[in-house]
Design a protein around this motif. Sequence first.
Motif, PDB file in Angstrom:
ATOM      1  N   VAL A  89      -2.886   1.747 -11.349  1.00 41.12           N
ATOM      2  CA  VAL A  89      -2.985   1.635 -10.139  1.00 41.12           C
ATOM      3  C   VAL A  89      -2.629   2.317  -9.233  1.00 41.12           C
ATOM      4  CG1 VAL A  89      -4.480   0.633  -8.085  1.00 41.12           C
ATOM      5  CG2 VAL A  89      -5.488   0.513 -10.561  1.00 41.12           C
ATOM      6  N   LEU A  90      -1.872   2.443  -7.808  1.00 45.02           N
ATOM      7  CA  LEU A  90      -0.868   2.533  -7.257  1.00 45.02           C
ATOM      8  C   LEU A  90      -1.449   2.486  -5.731  1.00 45.02           C
ATOM      9  CD1 LEU A  90      -0.318   4.921  -9.521  1.00 45.02           C
ATOM     10  CD2 LEU A  90       1.295   5.956  -8.290  1.00 45.02           C
ATOM     11  N   ILE A  91      -0.366   1.420  -5.281  1.00 41.30           N
ATOM     12  CA  ILE A  91      -1.556   0.580  -4.007  1.00 41.30           C
ATOM     13  C   ILE A  91      -0.332   0.576  -2.616  1.00 41.30           C
ATOM     14  CG2 ILE A  91      -2.976  -0.983  -2.544  1.00 41.30           C
ATOM     15  CD1 ILE A  91      -4.071  -2.429  -5.340  1.00 41.30           C
ATOM     16  N   LEU A  92      -0.293   1.338  -1.799  1.00 43.06           N
ATOM     17  CA  LEU A  92       0.508   1.522  -0.400  1.00 43.06           C
ATOM     18  C   LEU A  92      -0.586  -0.101   0.609  1.00 43.06           C
ATOM     19  CD1 LEU A  92       3.631   1.836   1.042  1.00 43.06           C
ATOM     20  CD2 LEU A  92       1.685   3.601   1.654  1.00 43.06           C
ATOM     21  N   PHE A  93       0.693  -0.827   1.354  1.00 43.59           N
ATOM     22  CA  PHE A  93      -0.343  -1.975   1.986  1.00 43.59           C
ATOM     23  C   PHE A  93       0.840  -1.578   3.210  1.00 43.59           C
ATOM     24  CE2 PHE A  93      -1.037  -3.772  -2.012  1.00 43.59           C
ATOM     25  CZ  PHE A  93      -2.040  -4.645  -1.825  1.00 43.59           C
ATOM     26  N   VAL A  94       0.331  -1.293   4.363  1.00 41.18           N
ATOM     27  CA  VAL A  94       1.355  -1.604   5.660  1.00 41.18           C
ATOM     28  C   VAL A  94       0.357  -2.494   6.692  1.00 41.18           C
ATOM     29  CG1 VAL A  94       1.760  -0.235   7.806  1.00 41.18           C
ATOM     30  CG2 VAL A  94       1.081   1.073   5.757  1.00 41.18           C
ATOM     31  N   ASP A  95       1.425  -3.541   7.005  1.00 43.85           N
ATOM     32  CA  ASP A  95       1.136  -4.618   7.645  1.00 43.85           C
ATOM     33  C   ASP A  95       0.264  -5.644   6.260  1.00 43.85           C
ATOM     34  OD1 ASP A  95       3.134  -4.895   8.973  1.00 43.85           O
ATOM     35  OD2 ASP A  95       1.748  -3.454  10.496  1.00 43.85           O
ATOM     36  N   GLY A  96      -0.112  -5.593   5.397  1.00 47.40           N
ATOM     37  CA  GLY A  96      -0.579  -6.888   4.236  1.00 47.40           C
ATOM     38  C   GLY A  96      -1.780  -5.974   4.450  1.00 47.40           C
ATOM     39  N   LYS A  97      -2.646  -5.113   4.944  1.00 52.55           N
ATOM     40  CA  LYS A  97      -3.471  -4.171   4.485  1.00 52.55           C
ATOM     41  C   LYS A  97      -3.581  -2.893   3.330  1.00 52.55           C
ATOM     42  CE  LYS A  97      -5.782  -6.669   8.199  1.00 52.55           C
ATOM     43  NZ  LYS A  97      -5.351  -7.721   7.801  1.00 52.55           N
ATOM     44  N   GLU A  98      -4.256  -2.798   2.871  1.00 53.08           N
ATOM     45  CA  GLU A  98      -4.562  -1.514   1.933  1.00 53.08           C
ATOM     46  C   GLU A  98      -4.353  -0.680   2.439  1.00 53.08           C
ATOM     47  OE1 GLU A  98      -6.605   0.435  -1.747  1.00 53.08           O
ATOM     48  OE2 GLU A  98      -6.743  -1.984  -1.901  1.00 53.08           O
ATOM     49  N   TYR A  99      -3.638   0.227   2.495  1.00 51.76           N
ATOM     50  CA  TYR A  99      -4.340   1.762   3.035  1.00 51.76           C
ATOM     51  C   TYR A  99      -3.941   3.241   2.177  1.00 51.76           C
ATOM     52  CZ  TYR A  99      -2.596   0.988   8.483  1.00 51.76           C
ATOM     53  OH  TYR A  99      -3.532   1.222   9.158  1.00 51.76           O
ATOM     54  N   LEU A 100      -3.250   2.960   1.274  1.00 53.60           N
ATOM     55  CA  LEU A 100      -3.453   3.933  -0.082  1.00 53.60           C
ATOM     56  C   LEU A 100      -3.985   3.269  -1.656  1.00 53.60           C
ATOM     57  CD1 LEU A 100      -3.504   7.229  -0.452  1.00 53.60           C
ATOM     58  CD2 LEU A 100      -0.993   6.916  -0.610  1.00 53.60           C
ATOM     59  N   ARG A 101      -4.400   4.237  -1.883  1.00 52.16           N
ATOM     60  CA  ARG A 101      -5.418   3.981  -3.450  1.00 52.16           C
ATOM     61  C   ARG A 101      -4.740   4.719  -4.200  1.00 52.16           C
ATOM     62  NH1 ARG A 101      -8.050  -1.219  -6.675  1.00 52.16           N
ATOM     63  NH2 ARG A 101      -7.422  -1.693  -5.175  1.00 52.16           N
ATOM     64  N   GLU A 102      -4.738   4.912  -5.357  1.00 54.13           N
ATOM     65  CA  GLU A 102      -5.010   6.374  -6.227  1.00 54.13           C
ATOM     66  C   GLU A 102      -4.709   5.573  -7.478  1.00 54.13           C
ATOM     67  OE1 GLU A 102      -4.606   9.388  -5.474  1.00 54.13           O
ATOM     68  OE2 GLU A 102      -4.226   9.423  -3.072  1.00 54.13           O
ATOM     69  N   ALA A 103      -5.917   6.580  -8.271  1.00 50.01           N
ATOM     70  CA  ALA A 103      -5.400   5.675  -9.568  1.00 50.01           C
ATOM     71  C   ALA A 103      -5.672   6.449 -10.444  1.00 50.01           C
ATOM     72  CB  ALA A 103      -6.459   4.452  -9.944  1.00 50.01           C
ATOM     73  N   ARG A 104      -5.325   5.849 -11.903  1.00 48.96           N
ATOM     74  CA  ARG A 104      -5.231   6.889 -13.609  1.00 48.96           C
ATOM     75  C   ARG A 104      -4.300   8.561 -13.526  1.00 48.96           C
ATOM     76  NH1 ARG A 104      -4.614   5.293 -18.448  1.00 48.96           N
ATOM     77  NH2 ARG A 104      -6.955   6.857 -19.720  1.00 48.96           N
ATOM     78  N   PHE A 105      -5.413   9.216 -13.102  1.00 46.86           N
ATOM     79  CA  PHE A 105      -4.432  10.818 -13.507  1.00 46.86           C
ATOM     80  C   PHE A 105      -4.587  10.672 -11.406  1.00 46.86           C
ATOM     81  CE2 PHE A 105      -7.199  10.365 -16.801  1.00 46.86           C
ATOM     82  CZ  PHE A 105      -6.373  10.832 -17.721  1.00 46.86           C
ATOM     83  N   VAL A 106      -2.525  11.076 -11.294  1.00 50.54           N
ATOM     84  CA  VAL A 106      -2.432  11.264  -9.805  1.00 50.54           C
ATOM     85  C   VAL A 106      -1.395  12.170  -9.994  1.00 50.54           C
ATOM     86  CG1 VAL A 106      -0.882   9.547  -8.168  1.00 50.54           C
ATOM     87  CG2 VAL A 106      -2.263   8.211 -10.018  1.00 50.54           C
ATOM     88  N   PRO A 107      -1.945  12.825  -9.312  1.00 48.87           N
ATOM     89  CA  PRO A 107      -0.812  14.284  -8.509  1.00 48.87           C
ATOM     90  C   PRO A 107      -0.120  13.823  -7.427  1.00 48.87           C
ATOM     91  CG  PRO A 107      -3.374  14.734  -7.743  1.00 48.87           C
ATOM     92  CD  PRO A 107      -3.784  13.226  -8.016  1.00 48.87           C
ATOM     93  N   VAL A 108       1.242  13.900  -8.455  1.00 53.32           N
ATOM     94  CA  VAL A 108       1.898  12.958  -7.328  1.00 53.32           C
ATOM     95  C   VAL A 108       2.378  13.824  -6.572  1.00 53.32           C
ATOM     96  CG1 VAL A 108       4.980  12.932  -7.928  1.00 53.32           C
ATOM     97  CG2 VAL A 108       3.730  13.101  -9.400  1.00 53.32           C
ATOM     98  N   GLU A 109       2.625  15.759  -6.150  1.00 57.29           N
ATOM     99  CA  GLU A 109       2.801  16.166  -5.086  1.00 57.29           C
ATOM    100  C   GLU A 109       1.433  15.351  -3.960  1.00 57.29           C
ATOM    101  OE1 GLU A 109       5.244  17.555  -2.120  1.00 57.29           O
ATOM    102  OE2 GLU A 109       5.692  17.661  -4.266  1.00 57.29           O
ATOM    103  N   SER A 110       1.168  15.618  -4.286  1.00 55.24           N
ATOM    104  CA  SER A 110      -0.440  15.108  -3.240  1.00 55.24           C
ATOM    105  C   SER A 110      -0.200  13.856  -2.601  1.00 55.24           C
ATOM    106  CB  SER A 110      -1.730  15.426  -3.796  1.00 55.24           C
ATOM    107  OG  SER A 110      -3.110  14.929  -3.167  1.00 55.24           O
ATOM    108  N   PHE A 111       0.362  12.936  -3.721  1.00 54.60           N
ATOM    109  CA  PHE A 111       0.477  10.925  -3.402  1.00 54.60           C
ATOM    110  C   PHE A 111       1.907  11.916  -2.950  1.00 54.60           C
ATOM    111  CE2 PHE A 111       3.495   7.620  -4.473  1.00 54.60           C
ATOM    112  CZ  PHE A 111       2.757   7.147  -4.178  1.00 54.60           C
ATOM    113  N   ARG A 112       2.436  12.445  -2.929  1.00 55.07           N
ATOM    114  CA  ARG A 112       3.629  12.172  -2.040  1.00 55.07           C
ATOM    115  C   ARG A 112       3.210  12.631  -0.663  1.00 55.07           C
ATOM    116  NH1 ARG A 112       7.149  15.042   0.560  1.00 55.07           N
ATOM    117  NH2 ARG A 112       6.725  16.784  -0.158  1.00 55.07           N
ATOM    118  N   GLU A 113       3.205  12.906   0.221  1.00 59.19           N
ATOM    119  CA  GLU A 113       2.316  13.538   0.490  1.00 59.19           C
ATOM    120  C   GLU A 113       1.711  12.557   1.901  1.00 59.19           C
ATOM    121  OE1 GLU A 113       0.370  17.383   0.162  1.00 59.19           O
ATOM    122  OE2 GLU A 113       1.807  18.317  -0.163  1.00 59.19           O
TER     123      GLU A 113
END
Length: 110
Positions: free
Chosen positions: A76-100
């Motif tokens: 599970v990949l989670i990006l937080f901005v100012d302590g709040k979850e902004y983006l979550r990806e799990a299991r099979f993550v398309p890397v280029e889409s995630f980067r964008e």
Amino acid sequence: MNSFTTLQTETEIHQFIDNNPLSFVYISKNNCSVCHSLYPQIQSVMQEFPNIRLGYIVIDELPSLAGQWSIYTAPVLILFVDGKEYLREARFVPVESFREKVERIYQNYA
């Protein structure tokens, strides 16, 4: 080089997220082939975003966090901005889409 910090306790994790305006956690499980094959690709992507602090969590060691954060699979990949979850990806993550997705958020907040 922006490197991952291993976070081993809930206190460390909450402090990491609270003390960094842009923070990202890579949540892995032991014996997870997807987790281990995706990790170097995500490491490479995250080098493009030097203002994002990087954390690494082995969820097997923190089962209570899995319940709190609704983590049912790994990785599970989670990006937080100012302590709040902004983006979550799990299991099979398309890397280029995630980067964008990360880049769009980064441009607005970095």
